[in-house]
Scaffold this active site. Structure first.
Site, mmCIF file in Angstrom:
data_model
loop_
_atom_site.group_PDB
_atom_site.id
_atom_site.type_symbol
_atom_site.label_atom_id
_atom_site.label_comp_id
_atom_site.label_asym_id
_atom_site.label_seq_id
_atom_site.Cartn_x
_atom_site.Cartn_y
_atom_site.Cartn_z
ATOM 1 N N ASP A 13 5.240 30.032 -2.030
ATOM 2 C CA ASP A 13 4.273 30.412 -3.067
ATOM 3 C C ASP A 13 3.936 31.894 -3.031
ATOM 4 O O ASP A 13 2.807 32.307 -3.317
ATOM 5 C CB ASP A 13 2.964 29.610 -2.940
ATOM 6 C CG ASP A 13 3.220 28.124 -2.847
ATOM 7 O OD1 ASP A 13 4.031 27.640 -3.642
ATOM 8 O OD2 ASP A 13 2.626 27.463 -1.974
ATOM 9 N N HIS A 41 8.369 27.067 -9.238
ATOM 10 C CA HIS A 41 8.400 28.494 -9.583
ATOM 11 C C HIS A 41 7.774 28.665 -10.955
ATOM 12 O O HIS A 41 8.264 28.096 -11.926
ATOM 13 C CB HIS A 41 9.844 29.015 -9.613
ATOM 14 C CG HIS A 41 10.411 29.214 -8.245
ATOM 15 N ND1 HIS A 41 11.646 29.790 -8.028
ATOM 16 C CD2 HIS A 41 9.913 28.930 -7.035
ATOM 17 C CE1 HIS A 41 11.851 29.833 -6.726
ATOM 18 N NE2 HIS A 41 10.830 29.316 -6.109
ATOM 19 N N THR A 130 5.257 17.463 0.519
ATOM 20 C CA THR A 130 5.025 17.255 -0.906
ATOM 21 C C THR A 130 5.321 15.800 -1.296
ATOM 22 O O THR A 130 5.158 15.424 -2.446
ATOM 23 C CB THR A 130 5.925 18.189 -1.746
ATOM 24 O OG1 THR A 130 7.285 17.899 -1.399
ATOM 25 C CG2 THR A 130 5.627 19.649 -1.454
ATOM 26 N N THR A 301 3.456 22.290 -7.706
ATOM 27 C CA THR A 301 4.084 20.974 -7.690
ATOM 28 C C THR A 301 3.075 19.857 -7.450
ATOM 29 O O THR A 301 3.111 18.832 -8.114
ATOM 30 C CB THR A 301 5.183 20.938 -6.596
ATOM 31 O OG1 THR A 301 6.128 21.940 -6.905
ATOM 32 C CG2 THR A 301 5.883 19.596 -6.535
HETATM 33 P P1 IMP Z 1 8.395 19.152 2.216
HETATM 34 O O1 IMP Z 1 9.236 20.313 1.859
HETATM 35 O O2 IMP Z 1 7.906 18.369 1.029
HETATM 36 O O3 IMP Z 1 9.031 18.283 3.250
HETATM 37 O O4 IMP Z 1 7.040 19.707 2.894
HETATM 38 C C1 IMP Z 1 7.034 20.343 4.171
HETATM 39 C C2 IMP Z 1 6.043 21.485 4.190
HETATM 40 O O5 IMP Z 1 6.496 22.501 3.316
HETATM 41 C C3 IMP Z 1 4.652 21.119 3.706
HETATM 42 O O6 IMP Z 1 3.709 21.893 4.403
HETATM 43 C C4 IMP Z 1 4.661 21.538 2.250
HETATM 44 O O7 IMP Z 1 3.365 21.814 1.751
HETATM 45 C C5 IMP Z 1 5.497 22.790 2.357
HETATM 46 N N1 IMP Z 1 6.186 23.134 1.094
HETATM 47 C C6 IMP Z 1 7.256 22.549 0.561
HETATM 48 N N2 IMP Z 1 7.625 23.150 -0.578
HETATM 49 C C7 IMP Z 1 6.761 24.152 -0.769
HETATM 50 C C8 IMP Z 1 6.632 25.165 -1.758
HETATM 51 O O8 IMP Z 1 7.422 25.268 -2.703
HETATM 52 N N3 IMP Z 1 5.598 26.026 -1.601
HETATM 53 C C9 IMP Z 1 4.754 25.960 -0.538
HETATM 54 N N4 IMP Z 1 4.837 25.044 0.407
HETATM 55 C C10 IMP Z 1 5.836 24.144 0.307
#
Ligand code: IMP
Length: 428
Positions: A13, A41, A130, A301
């Site tokens: 982000d 994005h 997420t 998201t």
């Molecule tokens: P996952 O990618 O859904 O497995 O999440 C793992 C970690 O990455 C969590 O802390 C999410 O909040 C973080 N995360 C995943 N995608 C994003 C993103 O696009 N922006 C910020 N944090 C993310």
């Protein structure tokens, strides 16, 4: 013509969408190399705001070819929705313009169900994912049991393989997590329809990207999430399951390192993170509320309020090192206007010792206290500034300190969501 790589330097982000979008306008090919629909994005184009999750933002430029690389995990259901949304707003989404790597793995309903079940089972120790199935999908990839996008070319066989996978994962859901099974018949029918729609997009993108590079085309490699969420270089286990760092671009697109001309690290002028995990400069109270409200710090998201904190130069040095950064794109500088004092973390203290490098142990990091440099801050509105010299002296000083403490020049400064709200210190 060599490639540019855009990487997030913090916990995601960072405003990569805007920076990518600015460069995408002049690119022939934009390729996303990691993650899936966990990313969001946002791109502001005139009065319109687009939220892209899997499709590269180059799609908004008719001359740009877009690639979803082999390092990604693709959710057919949400990709289908994303295509519909773009088409309804007049964007050309024909397979001529958009290619999906035949080697990319498919993020399927059982991955999402298992992600949610595993998080629920972790209770207070949950990662705060997420819940988009990202971890379980990459786990299947590593276990060599996943389904790849190439399967979409034969929808009927894909349906049979999906059925077998769903039946197997249903046993996990029921027997390990005590959850209700997924409806296999309904899901197979739904996903076979996606296969039929998505099959024309599937291509050998590795050959395509290398060919473009060899032909002198301008290639932009777009990373999702950020360095501190990298499976190896992030704050494990509070990370995502892919490689947002520059190495992820090489593996996730199948290109060699010599093609990379510039690695641009996108960093927010402060810090934010969603989900759990250590965050040494985290803020609470009025300053946090100010940053969240002015910076619109809610997930694209998931809509979750992001945790926010002061800029952490230990984190930025780590990112500069593991990505071999050439320059910073510093975003959201305007959000800091009016915050007095402004604080910058230069190092940490841990058990009486000063640390200048990011510790790999999450428990150590969680116990670190930031060593802050306090700055006066500024009050002037900077959202219309387009030249560095026109920034208040205190804002210039802030930028110079980042350069001094990371050894990487700040090439771009963003002072608002629109493209014109950008200070370019040197042509990119
Ligand atoms: P996952 O990618 O859904 O497995 O999440 C793992 C970690 O990455 C969590 O802390 C999410 O909040 C973080 N995360 C995943 N995608 C994003 C993103 O696009 N922006 C910020 N944090 C993310």
């Amino acid at each position: 013509m060599p490639a540019f790589v855009i990487v997030g330097a913090q916990w995601g982000d960072e405003g990569k969408g805007k920076v990518t979008d600015m460069l995408a306008e002049r690119a022939d090919l934009v390729a996303r190399y990691n993650g899936g629909d966990n990313a969001g994005h946002s791109v502001q184009l005139g009065t319109e705001r687009f939220a892209l999750h899997q499709i590269p933002s180059g799609i908004l430029y008719p001359e740009c070819l877009c690639v979803m690389g082999n390092g990604m995990v693709i959710n057919p259901r949400t990709l289908n929705q994303e295509l519909d949304e773009l088409a309804s707003r007049g964007v050309d989404i024909s397979p001529r313009r958009l290619k999906l790597s035949d080697r990319a793995h498919l993020n399927l309903p059982h991955h999402q169900a298992l992600d949610g079940a595993a998080e629920a089972a972790l209770g207070k120790k949950a990662i705060g994912t997420t819940r988009r199935g990202i971890g379980p999908c990459y786990a299947d990839k590593a276990a060599r049991t996943g389904l790849r996008a190439s399967e979409l070319r034969a929808p009927k066989q894909f349906g049979a393989k999906l059925r077998a996978a769903l039946e197997e994962k249903n046993r996990w859901l029921q027997n390990v997590y005590g959850q209700a099974p997924l409806d296999v018949d309904a899901l197979v029918e739904e996903y076979v329809a996606y296969a039929e729609r998505l099959a024309p997009y599937v291509a050998d993108t590795t050959t395509l990207v290398n060919q473009a590079l060899a032909e002198g085309k301008r290639v932009l490699c777009e990373g999702a999430q950020g360095t501190l969420l990298d499976l190896d270089h992030g704050t494990y286990p509070y990370v995502t399951s892919s490689y947002p760092t520059v190495g992820g671009a090489l593996v996730g697109l199948g290109i060699g390192p010599r093609w990379i001309a510039k690695v641009i690290g996108v960093a927010k002028a402060y810090s934010s993170r969603v989900g759990a995990g250590p965050f040494p400069t985290e803020l609470a109270g009025a300053v946090a509320d100010h940053i969240v409200e002015v910076g619109h710090e809610y997930g694209t998201t998931t809509g979750r309020r992001r945790r926010v904190g002061w800029l952490d130069l230990v984190v930025l040095r780590h990112s500069a090192r593991v990505n071999g950064l050439d320059l910073w794109a510093l975003t959201l500088l305007d959000v800091l206007t009016g915050l007095k004092p402004l604080r910058l973390a230069l190092a940490y203290t841990y058990q009486g010792q000063e640390l200048h490098d990011l510790p790999s142990d999450g428990e150590v990091l969680a116990a670190c206290q930031p060593v802050y440099l306090d700055l006066a801050g500024w009050d002037e509105d900077i959202t219309a500034v387009t030249r560095f010299e026109h920034l208040p002296a205190a804002a210039q000083e802030y930028v110079r300190l980042i350069e001094e403490h990371t050894g990487v020049p700040v090439g771009l400064i963003s002072v608002g969501p629109e493209r014109k709200q950008t200070i370019l210190r040197a042509p990119l």
